[in-house]
Write an enzyme that holds these catalytic residues in place. Sequence first.
Site, short mmCIF file in Angstrom:
data_model
loop_
_atom_site.label_atom_id
_atom_site.label_comp_id
_atom_site.label_asym_id
_atom_site.label_seq_id
_atom_site.Cartn_x
_atom_site.Cartn_y
_atom_site.Cartn_z
N LYS A 47 -4.40 12.47 3.96
CA LYS A 47 -5.89 11.62 4.69
C LYS A 47 -4.72 12.90 5.79
CE LYS A 47 -7.91 9.07 2.50
NZ LYS A 47 -7.51 9.17 1.28
C1 LIG Z 1 -8.51 7.70 0.53
C2 LIG Z 1 -9.46 6.79 0.47
C3 LIG Z 1 -9.36 5.34 0.09
C4 LIG Z 1 -8.54 5.08 0.04
O1 LIG Z 1 -7.37 5.22 0.76
P1 LIG Z 1 -5.57 4.73 0.03
O2 LIG Z 1 -4.73 5.23 0.82
O3 LIG Z 1 -5.30 6.26 -1.19
O4 LIG Z 1 -5.86 4.23 -1.10
C5 LIG Z 1 -10.36 4.67 0.56
N1 LIG Z 1 -11.72 5.49 1.08
C6 LIG Z 1 -11.79 6.91 0.90
C7 LIG Z 1 -12.76 7.12 1.38
C8 LIG Z 1 -10.91 7.43 0.72
O5 LIG Z 1 -10.47 8.50 1.11
#
Ligand SMILES: *Cc1c(COP(=O)(O)O)cnc(C)c1O
Length: 397
Positions: free
Chosen positions: A186
């Site tokens: 992210k």
């Molecule tokens: C990455 C992501 C998640 C989940 O996040 P994690 O930290 O990997 O559990 C949820 N929604 C979206 C749109 C994402 O891109």
Amino acid sequence: MPGFELFGDKERKEVNDVLDSGVLMRYGFDGMRKGHWKAKELEAALARRMQVSHVHLTSSGTSALTVALASAGVGSGDEVIMPTFTFVASFESILMLGAVPVLVDIDDTLTLDPKKVEKAITKKTKVIMPVHMCGSMADLDALKVLCKKHELLLLEDACQAIGGSYKGKPLGSIGDLGCFSFDYVKTITCGEGGALITNNKAYYENAHKYSDHGHDHIGIDRGAEAHPFLGYNFRISELNAAVGLAQVARLDEFINIQQRNYTILRDALSQIPEVTFRRVPEGGEENYSFLNFFLPTEKLTQKAHRKLGENGVDGCFYWFDNNWHYYRKWQHLTEMKSLGKLPEEVVKSLPDYKNMDFSASDHWMERTISCLIKLGWKENETQERANKMVMAVRSVL
Ligand SMILES: *Cc1c(COP(=O)(O)O)cnc(C)c1O
């Protein structure tokens, strides 16, 4: 988009603070901590940046979604509206609580279509959960109107759009609740981690208890706490929070780099008349983590996507065929494959996911290409990439 690209001394210093004190947990051990409260400090930093009164960190973005829903009392039989284009975490977090994921079409914003949302509302609907995919947002004003009219909650999944805004407000802060992910890919990362943000004190109080076994966090002694309700362990560790603390300070720097690189690619592709771009709702400002564009037909889009890869332009995605992000490939959901048996009541209330018409979503997804924007690209590298992209797309038209 990934914060892991720009990693350095600041992250190391924060982590070393934690290692030097030896307190890897976010709660308690006051005497040993040498004043270090990384999770608390990260929550305060996020509250300032997101202009909200409450932030609670969790172990992941997925658990942030679950905790957010639980904090608002969502449970068995409640319906939660979510888009067909998202990440599997959306329905996981809903099913986790015995609630029902109601899939709804997207439009040319690549997020929930408000007109389709209204049609999907029933007496059981409790939440509308837009997902701000690939850096840009849903039409939040239109969704807010629906929430008000039908007394629903708005939960923004802003996991892919941190740093973006809508009518001057940070994404995630506009709904009743908002969620971020700080996983490794992210825009800013903790390694693993997530956060929920809200201006609702009751939700916040519920969230910190629920994500730590229902402990009420009243008084000093861990072990002497009461349990107003059942909980679970969705805590973040101090080590992860320490990394995030260094990263959050760089969020605006990261967004600026993304915007520069995005703009170079977009300006280049704009010269091709057949290329159109994803619609950003009026008043919206992307976080520029992806450049998303449409080509005139499915065939051309597939060809262009292949050609981009052949020409060495990595990081361009054709989500229509993607197993993680688009409903067409979610067989585990449509066939309800679970390790243990799901509760009868949950199974009974689920719609027939296999036989639903999402042709309106297909219409956009089959023509969408999304290109990841990297932080590490220098300006001249990005320009070279833009030239290669234009050549690849032109060659198939
Ligand atoms: C990455 C992501 C998640 C989940 O996040 P994690 O930290 O990997 O559990 C949820 N929604 C979206 C749109 C994402 O891109």
